[in-house]
Scaffold this motif. Sequence first.
Motif, PDB file in Angstrom:
ATOM      1  N   GLU A 121      49.248  82.871  34.509  1.00 11.45           N
ATOM      2  CA  GLU A 121      50.482  83.247  35.256  1.00 11.45           C
ATOM      3  C   GLU A 121      50.600  81.761  36.063  1.00 11.45           C
ATOM      4  N   THR A 122      49.712  81.432  36.904  1.00  8.39           N
ATOM      5  CA  THR A 122      49.714  80.209  37.764  1.00  8.39           C
ATOM      6  C   THR A 122      49.749  78.918  36.980  1.00  8.39           C
ATOM      7  N   LEU A 123      49.105  78.551  35.657  1.00 11.20           N
ATOM      8  CA  LEU A 123      49.372  77.577  35.026  1.00 11.20           C
ATOM      9  C   LEU A 123      50.752  77.539  34.813  1.00 11.20           C
ATOM     10  N   ILE A 124      51.504  78.515  34.145  1.00  9.15           N
ATOM     11  CA  ILE A 124      52.819  78.301  33.859  1.00  9.15           C
ATOM     12  C   ILE A 124      53.632  77.890  34.982  1.00  9.15           C
ATOM     13  N   ARG A 125      53.712  78.791  36.022  1.00  8.25           N
ATOM     14  CA  ARG A 125      54.282  78.682  37.207  1.00  8.25           C
ATOM     15  C   ARG A 125      54.138  77.093  37.879  1.00  8.25           C
ATOM     16  N   GLU A 126      53.275  76.914  38.224  1.00  8.27           N
ATOM     17  CA  GLU A 126      52.782  75.490  38.861  1.00  8.27           C
ATOM     18  C   GLU A 126      53.101  74.205  37.997  1.00  8.27           C
ATOM     19  N   LEU A 127      53.130  74.429  36.620  1.00  9.16           N
ATOM     20  CA  LEU A 127      53.672  73.513  35.715  1.00  9.16           C
ATOM     21  C   LEU A 127      55.278  73.410  35.795  1.00  9.16           C
ATOM     22  N   ARG A 128      55.903  74.263  35.776  1.00  5.97           N
ATOM     23  CA  ARG A 128      57.070  74.462  36.105  1.00  5.97           C
ATOM     24  C   ARG A 128      57.568  74.074  37.184  1.00  5.97           C
ATOM     25  N   GLU A 129      57.182  74.476  38.392  1.00  4.53           N
ATOM     26  CA  GLU A 129      57.624  74.035  39.701  1.00  4.53           C
ATOM     27  C   GLU A 129      57.398  72.563  39.994  1.00  4.53           C
ATOM     28  N   GLU A 130      56.171  72.061  39.471  1.00  6.92           N
ATOM     29  CA  GLU A 130      55.806  70.632  39.760  1.00  6.92           C
ATOM     30  C   GLU A 130      56.417  69.756  38.872  1.00  6.92           C
ATOM     31  N   THR A 131      56.538  70.262  37.466  1.00  9.89           N
ATOM     32  CA  THR A 131      57.132  68.863  36.582  1.00  9.89           C
ATOM     33  C   THR A 131      58.598  69.464  36.002  1.00  9.89           C
ATOM     34  N   GLY A 132      59.020  70.624  36.154  1.00 10.36           N
ATOM     35  CA  GLY A 132      60.086  71.153  35.438  1.00 10.36           C
ATOM     36  C   GLY A 132      59.814  71.468  33.892  1.00 10.36           C
ATOM     37  N   VAL A 133      58.625  71.425  33.572  1.00 10.40           N
ATOM     38  CA  VAL A 133      58.238  71.504  32.148  1.00 10.40           C
ATOM     39  C   VAL A 133      57.775  72.924  31.882  1.00 10.40           C
ATOM     40  N   ASP A 134      58.463  73.683  30.950  1.00  8.45           N
ATOM     41  CA  ASP A 134      58.123  75.250  30.751  1.00  8.45           C
ATOM     42  C   ASP A 134      57.475  75.282  29.609  1.00  8.45           C
ATOM     43  N   LEU A 135      56.251  75.640  29.552  1.00  8.01           N
ATOM     44  CA  LEU A 135      55.290  75.890  28.495  1.00  8.01           C
ATOM     45  C   LEU A 135      54.714  77.468  28.243  1.00  8.01           C
ATOM     46  N   SER A 136      55.829  78.213  28.591  1.00  5.51           N
ATOM     47  CA  SER A 136      55.204  79.602  28.663  1.00  5.51           C
ATOM     48  C   SER A 136      55.196  80.256  27.368  1.00  5.51           C
ATOM     49  N   ASP A 137      55.779  79.219  26.239  1.00  7.70           N
ATOM     50  CA  ASP A 137      55.772  79.824  24.855  1.00  7.70           C
ATOM     51  C   ASP A 137      54.450  79.197  24.211  1.00  7.70           C
ATOM     52  N   HIS A 138      53.773  78.554  24.895  1.00  5.60           N
ATOM     53  CA  HIS A 138      52.435  77.482  24.360  1.00  5.60           C
ATOM     54  C   HIS A 138      51.366  78.381  24.798  1.00  5.60           C
ATOM     55  N   GLN A 139      50.231  78.644  23.854  1.00  2.00           N
ATOM     56  CA  GLN A 139      49.074  79.316  24.108  1.00  2.00           C
ATOM     57  C   GLN A 139      48.019  78.020  24.553  1.00  2.00           C
ATOM     58  N   PRO A 140      47.524  77.875  25.669  1.00  2.00           N
ATOM     59  CA  PRO A 140      46.769  76.865  26.096  1.00  2.00           C
ATOM     60  C   PRO A 140      44.965  77.281  25.527  1.00  2.00           C
ATOM     61  N   VAL A 141      44.080  75.924  25.656  1.00  2.00           N
ATOM     62  CA  VAL A 141      42.745  76.456  25.595  1.00  2.00           C
ATOM     63  C   VAL A 141      42.093  76.261  26.969  1.00  2.00           C
ATOM     64  N   ILE A 142      41.639  77.203  27.273  1.00  3.98           N
ATOM     65  CA  ILE A 142      40.763  77.298  28.616  1.00  3.98           C
ATOM     66  C   ILE A 142      39.562  76.398  28.280  1.00  3.98           C
ATOM     67  N   LEU A 143      39.488  75.463  29.208  1.00  4.30           N
ATOM     68  CA  LEU A 143      38.334  74.656  29.200  1.00  4.30           C
ATOM     69  C   LEU A 143      37.322  74.748  30.109  1.00  4.30           C
ATOM     70  N   SER A 144      37.449  75.217  31.178  1.00  2.00           N
ATOM     71  CA  SER A 144      36.511  75.739  32.298  1.00  2.00           C
ATOM     72  C   SER A 144      37.150  76.338  33.344  1.00  2.00           C
ATOM     73  N   GLN A 145      36.168  77.105  34.006  1.00  5.49           N
ATOM     74  CA  GLN A 145      36.336  77.780  35.320  1.00  5.49           C
ATOM     75  C   GLN A 145      35.199  77.321  36.067  1.00  5.49           C
ATOM     76  N   GLY A 146      35.691  76.462  37.001  1.00 10.20           N
ATOM     77  CA  GLY A 146      34.430  76.191  38.041  1.00 10.20           C
ATOM     78  C   GLY A 146      35.059  75.570  39.070  1.00 10.20           C
ATOM     79  N   ILE A 147      33.843  75.285  40.038  1.00  7.45           N
ATOM     80  CA  ILE A 147      34.325  74.630  41.151  1.00  7.45           C
ATOM     81  C   ILE A 147      34.814  72.948  41.094  1.00  7.45           C
ATOM     82  N   VAL A 148      35.608  72.698  41.857  1.00 10.68           N
ATOM     83  CA  VAL A 148      36.045  71.122  41.764  1.00 10.68           C
ATOM     84  C   VAL A 148      36.006  70.583  43.159  1.00 10.68           C
ATOM     85  N   ASP A 149      35.831  69.292  43.280  1.00  8.62           N
ATOM     86  CA  ASP A 149      35.566  68.827  44.495  1.00  8.62           C
ATOM     87  C   ASP A 149      36.760  68.503  45.310  1.00  8.62           C
ATOM     88  N   ASP A 150      37.559  69.615  45.815  1.00 15.44           N
ATOM     89  CA  ASP A 150      38.520  69.452  46.527  1.00 15.44           C
ATOM     90  C   ASP A 150      38.356  68.738  47.964  1.00 15.44           C
TER      91      ASP A 150
END
Length: 230
Positions: A121-150
Amino acid sequence: MSEYTPEDITPPELRPEALAHHVPDWAEAAPTPDDVTDWDARRAAALVPFRLDARGWPMHPDGRTGRGGRNLGLWGENRAADPIVVAGRGRHRQVLLITRSDIGVQAIPGGMVDPGETAPETLIRELREETGVDLSDHQPVILSQGIVDDWRASDHAWVVSTAALYEIPAEVDAVAGDDAVAVAWWPFGTLAQLDAAITAVGSTLYAAHQPLLQRALDHLDMAVHPDQTR
């Protein structure tokens, strides 16, 4: 042996005296990890396992960062989601990036998972809020779940991102919003090509997102050349 003295990166709004009067809507009220009462539940739910030190404070899974305090919403693990949108194929491939308002670099659109929200849900919301692009009807490939050097991470608070790849046939119109001051499509044949294109206009590719972008490239290239897995 020199004593370890990490820099306290806690911003004014998250210091104890400020939290006593007002808690930002993106942060928890606990001035220190001592004030957190559900460490067992947080550790059980963590995407990346972590330990508590002798004081009962959460320890960054990758070790010392040189930074102390908290510049994130939660002590311990903070979940984020980063949608990598790629248009086209081969040498015409492009990736959608934003210019971040906080540090002014080129980065994947994305952000923190809100309470009660899932990473998809966050993927869709953030993409829409920051770029105006709505890909809610697309199925993404999950690449990773890990620590980022923020840049906001410390010894006791860090970011774990769910990175997902969205493939679309061609570029779509995008308009910057929310935490993005600009949005653009960039050439995405290789990470070096992307970095060179961004450097050529006097900007910088966000270092923390480079490993995520490389994972996307590896996935795309493996789909084109599946025999490389043999």
